[in-house]
Design an enzyme around this catalytic site. Structure first.
Site, mmCIF file in Angstrom:
data_model
loop_
_atom_site.group_PDB
_atom_site.id
_atom_site.type_symbol
_atom_site.label_atom_id
_atom_site.label_comp_id
_atom_site.label_asym_id
_atom_site.label_seq_id
_atom_site.Cartn_x
_atom_site.Cartn_y
_atom_site.Cartn_z
ATOM 1 N N ARG A 195 0.852 -1.107 -0.153
ATOM 2 C CA ARG A 195 0.046 0.122 -0.007
ATOM 3 C C ARG A 195 0.825 1.369 0.208
ATOM 4 N NH1 ARG A 195 -2.987 -3.647 -0.796
ATOM 5 N NH2 ARG A 195 -5.128 -3.934 0.267
ATOM 6 N N HIS B 284 18.551 -5.402 2.091
ATOM 7 C CA HIS B 284 18.986 -5.925 0.839
ATOM 8 C C HIS B 284 18.206 -4.822 -0.113
ATOM 9 C CE1 HIS B 284 20.017 -9.208 -2.490
ATOM 10 N NE2 HIS B 284 19.939 -7.855 -2.763
ATOM 11 N N ARG C 230 17.459 -3.816 -3.380
ATOM 12 C CA ARG C 230 17.299 -3.980 -4.764
ATOM 13 C C ARG C 230 17.075 -2.915 -5.674
ATOM 14 N NH1 ARG C 230 15.901 -9.027 -1.942
ATOM 15 N NH2 ARG C 230 17.172 -10.877 -3.292
ATOM 16 N N HIS D 132 11.303 -4.234 -2.116
ATOM 17 C CA HIS D 132 11.436 -4.585 -0.619
ATOM 18 C C HIS D 132 11.948 -3.344 0.198
ATOM 19 C CE1 HIS D 132 12.482 -8.974 -1.673
ATOM 20 N NE2 HIS D 132 11.176 -8.460 -1.741
ATOM 21 N N GLU E 115 23.401 -5.671 2.170
ATOM 22 C CA GLU E 115 23.776 -6.820 1.316
ATOM 23 C C GLU E 115 23.300 -6.469 -0.189
ATOM 24 O OE1 GLU E 115 20.314 -10.072 1.907
ATOM 25 O OE2 GLU E 115 22.066 -10.323 3.197
ATOM 26 N N HIS F 90 19.454 -17.848 5.536
ATOM 27 C CA HIS F 90 18.409 -17.905 4.416
ATOM 28 C C HIS F 90 17.476 -19.012 5.062
ATOM 29 C CE1 HIS F 90 17.080 -16.492 0.452
ATOM 30 N NE2 HIS F 90 16.488 -17.717 0.417
ATOM 31 N N ASP F 91 16.189 -19.035 5.465
ATOM 32 C CA ASP F 91 15.260 -19.983 5.793
ATOM 33 C C ASP F 91 15.683 -20.478 7.071
ATOM 34 O OD1 ASP F 91 13.683 -19.407 3.544
ATOM 35 O OD2 ASP F 91 14.635 -21.061 2.335
#
Length: 250
Positions: A19, A44, A46, A51, A76, A200-201
């Site tokens: 939004r 990060h 981009r 994001h 990063e 990661h994860d």
């Protein structure tokens, strides 16, 4: 010493960006995370700003400098000139270089150090001359020659890509095999004088085994799983849960 926890803010930013509104507050939730004992914040940025937005970077830097000067800012990204200029403008304590194509949804592999030797060597040299700690995204496959190259070009740390480990949430046997490979990779990295991060994860469920196997684990950077848990437990309690999973006294 237990691994430090850096909270990745990208998933929070992605939710906000659905939004044209200022909530959820990326900086506000970063503040709650730091108040709950997170050691730092990761972003990060981009190129398409899907994001984290470039406009988020200065407020996050100010949050750490003004209210949590012992915390660290970790930026990063793929080392384009635009990314490097963002780094030099916002002065993170750590720069994590990842081999992402701009179109990728998320990071999904480490560097091919043999092919990227020259690129990374030049970038790492530039960043180190400006006083940044540099971490390079690396696969956890125990590739000794790759880690030697990472050390030779001057990296301070690697960040182990733990996506395959996190993906084995329903296959404990395979998860144990990948964990052992990650552990061997961390041991080789230490032989070359490299610090070890991971990300990661990672979840509250799989993080304790990782922290127990990799005794030289410096830091974990966690976004998706931590943000998902924060919807259920709240950010402050989620940070405490992840800190305990790292082996920290909370």
């Amino acid at each position: 010493m237990a691994a430090k926890l850096s909270v990745n803010l990208n998933a929070i930013a992605m939710l906000r960006n659905r939004r044209d509104l200022p909530w959820p507050s990326v900086v506000g939730l970063g503040e709650i995370a730091l108040q709950a004992g997170a050691s730092g914040l990761t972003v990060h940025p981009r190129p398409d700003e899907r994001h984290i937005r470039f406009s988020d970077l200065a407020p996050i830097r100010a949050l750490i400098d003004d209210l949590h000067p012992g915390a660290e800012f970790n930026m990063e990204g793929f080392p384009t000139e635009a990314f490097l200029e963002l780094v030099e403008r916002h002065q993170p304590e750590q720069v994590t270089l990842v081999p992402d194509d701009p179109a990728q949804a998320t990071s999904d592999h480490g560097w091919d150090f043999r092919k990227s030797h020259n690129l990374l060597g030049n970038v790492v040299d530039r960043l180190k001359k400006k006083g940044f700690r540099v971490s390079l995204f690396a696969d956890g496959d125990g590739d000794r020659e790759a880690l030697r190259i990472a050390s030779d070009i001057g990296a301070d740390r690697i960040e182990l890509y733990t996506g395959p480990y996190g993906g084995c949430h329903d296959d404990p046997g395979r998860g144990a095999e990948i964990l052992e490979a990650l552990g061997r990779t961390a041991e080789i990295a230490a032989e070359f004088g490299l610090g070890v991060n991971a990300g990661h994860d990672l979840t509250v469920a799989n993080l304790p085994a990782l922290a127990a196997r990799i005794t030289n684990l410096d830091e974990v950077s966690i976004g998706h799983g931590l943000t998902a848990d924060a919807l259920e437990y709240g950010m402050a309690e989620t940070v405490r849960r992840f800190r305990r999973a790292c082996g920290q006294d909370v």
